[in-house]
Design an enzyme around this catalytic site. Structure first.
Site, PDB file in Angstrom:
ATOM      1  CG  HIS A  37      -2.220  -0.732   0.954  1.00 20.86           C
ATOM      2  ND1 HIS A  37      -2.307  -2.103   0.977  1.00 20.86           N
ATOM      3  CD2 HIS A  37      -3.460  -0.289   0.651  1.00 20.86           C
ATOM      4  CE1 HIS A  37      -3.545  -2.471   0.717  1.00 20.86           C
ATOM      5  NE2 HIS A  37      -4.269  -1.382   0.501  1.00 20.86           N
ATOM      6  CE  LYS A 102      -6.201  -9.953  12.357  1.00 20.36           C
ATOM      7  NZ  LYS A 102      -5.632 -11.103  13.051  1.00 20.36           N
TER       8      LYS A 102
END
Length: 186
Positions: A37, A102
């Protein structure tokens, strides 16, 4: 509700999914974690093309363990999604339609989900070996030097996930707590 859906996601599919729905995803998804990222953000800042087309696609926040013989991938459990929160709004604004991880997301990510008609899904943490069974093919497509954090293109069949934040901003982590507290009081 339970749905069998295909990735990449289309607007009609996303619109019907509601927070709390169980989905089984088949098709193509990509993996990317923190380091990938960061590199994608640097590419964007430098006006460079991303190594993957995020438009309509899904990113699974996961870095697999090495594959056992005869398997396309090792254990493939989710990474904590909040670590990608500083990057996610930009990718959502570029057309990313789904994220799998999550844990909770920031308000900025939730706003970007709603603004762009996207969704956030949770995979079950601690179940990486089980989740890997839904991955039928894995190929590194970018940033190979990052090892487990390289971007991978995955082909999945019936990959299980739960809709946590739907395209309207309904958040299972918030509604489940309220529902539990209401039931507990009665």
């Amino acid at each position: 509700m339970e749905y069998k859906i295909t990735a990449p996601f289309d607007k009609e599919t996303i619109a019907k999914l509601k927070s709390g729905d169980m989905v089984f995803i088949s098709g193509t998804i990509y993996t990317a974690r923190d380091a990938a990222h960061k590199r994608m953000k640097e590419a964007i800042d430098n006006g460079e093309k991303l190594p993957i087309d995020v438009d309509g696609n899904v990113i699974y926040y996961m870095g697999p363990s090495p594959a056992r013989e005869g398997r396309p991938i090792g254990s493939a459990g989710p990474t904590t999604a909040s670590r990608m929160d500083k990057y996610a709004p930009t990718l959502l604004d570029m057309g990313l339609k789904g994220m799998i991880g999550k844990g909770k997301r920031s308000d900025a990510v939730i706003d970007a989900i709603v603004r762009n008609g996207a969704i956030y899904l949770a995979a079950i943490g601690g179940a990486g070996a089980l989740l890997s069974k839904a991955i039928v093919q894995s190929e590194v497509v970018a940033y190979d030097d990052l090892g487990t954090e390289a971007i991978r293109k995955l082909t999945v069949e019936n990959f299980p996930a739960i809709v946590v934040i739907d395209s309207s901003g309904n958040n299972l982590y918030e509604t489940a707590i309220k529902e539990f507290n209401t039931e507990k009081i009665q």
